[in-house]
Design a protein around this motif. Structure first.
Motif, mmCIF file in Angstrom:
data_model
loop_
_atom_site.group_PDB
_atom_site.id
_atom_site.type_symbol
_atom_site.label_atom_id
_atom_site.label_comp_id
_atom_site.label_asym_id
_atom_site.label_seq_id
_atom_site.Cartn_x
_atom_site.Cartn_y
_atom_site.Cartn_z
ATOM 1 N N PRO A 46 19.784 64.524 -0.828
ATOM 2 C CA PRO A 46 19.799 65.990 -0.929
ATOM 3 C C PRO A 46 18.508 66.652 -0.441
ATOM 4 O O PRO A 46 18.555 67.696 0.206
ATOM 5 N N ALA A 47 17.341 66.067 -0.756
ATOM 6 C CA ALA A 47 16.078 66.672 -0.324
ATOM 7 C C ALA A 47 15.973 66.677 1.196
ATOM 8 O O ALA A 47 15.455 67.636 1.795
ATOM 9 N N ALA A 48 16.480 65.620 1.830
ATOM 10 C CA ALA A 48 16.447 65.564 3.290
ATOM 11 C C ALA A 48 17.402 66.581 3.897
ATOM 12 O O ALA A 48 17.101 67.184 4.933
ATOM 13 N N VAL A 49 18.555 66.792 3.248
ATOM 14 C CA VAL A 49 19.503 67.812 3.721
ATOM 15 C C VAL A 49 18.819 69.181 3.744
ATOM 16 O O VAL A 49 18.933 69.932 4.717
ATOM 17 N N ALA A 50 18.102 69.496 2.670
ATOM 18 C CA ALA A 50 17.405 70.788 2.596
ATOM 19 C C ALA A 50 16.384 70.916 3.717
ATOM 20 O O ALA A 50 16.248 71.978 4.338
ATOM 21 N N ARG A 51 15.658 69.825 4.008
ATOM 22 C CA ARG A 51 14.647 69.891 5.072
ATOM 23 C C ARG A 51 15.287 69.956 6.455
ATOM 24 O O ARG A 51 14.731 70.579 7.366
ATOM 25 N N LEU A 52 16.445 69.337 6.631
ATOM 26 C CA LEU A 52 17.129 69.419 7.922
ATOM 27 C C LEU A 52 17.450 70.870 8.280
ATOM 28 O O LEU A 52 17.418 71.244 9.456
ATOM 29 N N THR A 53 17.757 71.680 7.284
ATOM 30 C CA THR A 53 18.019 73.095 7.563
ATOM 31 C C THR A 53 16.762 73.790 8.074
ATOM 32 O O THR A 53 16.837 74.703 8.903
ATOM 33 N N LEU A 54 15.582 73.345 7.583
ATOM 34 C CA LEU A 54 14.318 73.918 8.062
ATOM 35 C C LEU A 54 14.064 73.521 9.511
ATOM 36 O O LEU A 54 13.624 74.332 10.328
ATOM 37 N N TYR A 55 14.338 72.247 9.831
ATOM 38 C CA TYR A 55 14.148 71.790 11.206
ATOM 39 C C TYR A 55 15.082 72.532 12.155
ATOM 40 O O TYR A 55 14.680 72.908 13.261
ATOM 41 N N GLU A 106 11.905 73.719 25.798
ATOM 42 C CA GLU A 106 12.865 72.651 26.053
ATOM 43 C C GLU A 106 12.547 71.375 25.289
ATOM 44 O O GLU A 106 13.465 70.629 24.919
ATOM 45 N N ARG A 107 11.277 71.092 25.056
ATOM 46 C CA ARG A 107 10.889 69.882 24.326
ATOM 47 C C ARG A 107 9.826 70.219 23.289
ATOM 48 O O ARG A 107 9.050 71.155 23.475
ATOM 49 N N VAL A 108 9.816 69.440 22.211
ATOM 50 C CA VAL A 108 8.845 69.673 21.151
ATOM 51 C C VAL A 108 8.409 68.324 20.582
ATOM 52 O O VAL A 108 9.224 67.402 20.468
ATOM 53 N N SER A 109 7.148 68.205 20.244
ATOM 54 C CA SER A 109 6.649 66.974 19.639
ATOM 55 C C SER A 109 6.991 66.950 18.157
ATOM 56 O O SER A 109 7.257 67.995 17.547
ATOM 57 N N SER A 110 6.982 65.764 17.568
ATOM 58 C CA SER A 110 7.269 65.663 16.132
ATOM 59 C C SER A 110 6.207 66.402 15.332
ATOM 60 O O SER A 110 6.503 67.026 14.312
ATOM 61 N N GLU A 111 4.947 66.365 15.816
ATOM 62 C CA GLU A 111 3.869 67.057 15.113
ATOM 63 C C GLU A 111 4.092 68.564 15.107
ATOM 64 O O GLU A 111 3.930 69.227 14.077
ATOM 65 N N SER A 112 4.482 69.109 16.249
ATOM 66 C CA SER A 112 4.697 70.558 16.342
ATOM 67 C C SER A 112 5.901 70.987 15.517
ATOM 68 O O SER A 112 5.873 72.011 14.830
ATOM 69 N N ALA A 164 5.850 73.457 12.231
ATOM 70 C CA ALA A 164 6.674 74.668 12.189
ATOM 71 C C ALA A 164 7.608 74.675 10.983
ATOM 72 O O ALA A 164 8.029 75.737 10.520
ATOM 73 N N SER A 165 7.909 73.483 10.459
ATOM 74 C CA SER A 165 8.832 73.361 9.331
ATOM 75 C C SER A 165 8.123 73.207 8.001
ATOM 76 O O SER A 165 8.768 73.180 6.947
ATOM 77 N N GLY A 166 6.781 73.076 8.033
ATOM 78 C CA GLY A 166 6.014 72.966 6.802
ATOM 79 C C GLY A 166 6.086 71.608 6.136
ATOM 80 O O GLY A 166 5.968 71.504 4.911
ATOM 81 N N VAL A 167 6.281 70.536 6.946
ATOM 82 C CA VAL A 167 6.318 69.183 6.397
ATOM 83 C C VAL A 167 5.391 68.293 7.210
ATOM 84 O O VAL A 167 4.856 68.699 8.241
ATOM 85 N N SER A 168 5.202 67.044 6.758
ATOM 86 C CA SER A 168 4.389 66.100 7.510
ATOM 87 C C SER A 168 5.220 65.457 8.612
ATOM 88 O O SER A 168 6.449 65.416 8.541
ATOM 89 N N SER A 169 4.548 64.927 9.627
ATOM 90 C CA SER A 169 5.248 64.261 10.724
ATOM 91 C C SER A 169 6.024 63.054 10.224
ATOM 92 O O SER A 169 7.138 62.777 10.680
#
Length: 234
Positions: A27-36, A49-55, A59-64
């Motif tokens: 469930p916690a990952a589901v909530a974060r997927l909505t942020l991504y 067109e492309r984005v790094s995992s860090e960026s 932008a989503s307020g989580v760690s890489s």
């Protein structure tokens, strides 16, 4: 009682994976997927067109590390040194969350909250079509809210079937919420979002999500108090 807060979510079959068992997402990952997904859609609107995992993580307020772990639940398609293809990852997450389905939403309760929800333009852009709004007050029934006309809650089952609504939002007083929820479930709806200030009971197989704004404010008050106390951090 089934609840989206406690039950891991199944990932629907994605293109090229038909017939494979659905994976379960915590469930916690589901909530974060909505942020991504929100961050990715913002990038799409900006022409990125492309984005790094860090960026994307920033932008989503989580760690890489958290982001990469969450994306592993839906299949990671990042390329080292290149990053993620924004449009593809956005579609992939949307499919995992079930947002490629046809979701038709009915709102029960045409008070201030119900009317605000019915007029909210963000639902459509996220794949949710508000198809009906109900109320019991005969002074309200027949009035227009946005492009919808308020239906009598006495006709709840008929209108739910006619519109094909498969999600219902309850913006009701506590005293009538359970009764209406029972009618919604009996009409065949299996996804309910409740703003009613009461714990509702639903049978197994029905997904119930509760939004309690008073509780959220209490949690904010707790963190604000800690932030103001000497030597404490939120």
């Amino acid at each position: 009682m089934a609840s989206l807060d406690s039950t891991p979510q199944a990932v629907p079959d994605l293109p090229g994976t038909t017939g494979t068992p659905a994976k379960q997402i915590p469930p916690a990952a589901v909530a974060r997927l909505t942020l991504y997904l929100r961050a990715l859609n913002t990038l799409l609107a900006e022409g990125v067109e492309r984005v790094s995992s860090e960026s994307l993580a920033e932008a989503s307020g989580v760690s890489s590390a958290t982001l990469r772990k969450d994306l592993s639940h839906v299949g990671s398609y990042g390329t080292r040194g290149v990053g993620y293809e924004v449009q593809y990852l956005s579609r992939h997450i949307a499919a995992a969350l079930g947002l490629t389905h046809d979701w038709k939403v009915a709102i029960v309760g045409a008070g201030n909250l119900g009317k605000a929800l019915a007029r909210y333009g963000g639902f459509e852009s996220r794949g949710f079509d508000v198809v009906a709004i109900f109320d019991a007050d005969q002074m309200v029934v027949g009035n227009e809210v946005g492009w919808l006309r308020v239906s009598d809650v006495a006709d709840l089952e008929t209108v739910l079937h006619r519109t094909g609504a498969n999600m219902v939002v309850l913006a009701l007083p506590a005293a009538v919420a359970q009764e209406v929820c029972d009618r919604v479930v009996a009409a065949g709806v299996r996804s309910v979002l409740s703003f009613a200030p009461v714990m509702l009971q639903v049978p197994e197989g029905v997904n119930l999500r509760k939004v309690d704004m008073a509780t959220e404010l209490q949690i904010l008050a707790y963190h604000a108090q800690r932030a103001q106390a000497p030597g404490q951090t939120a």
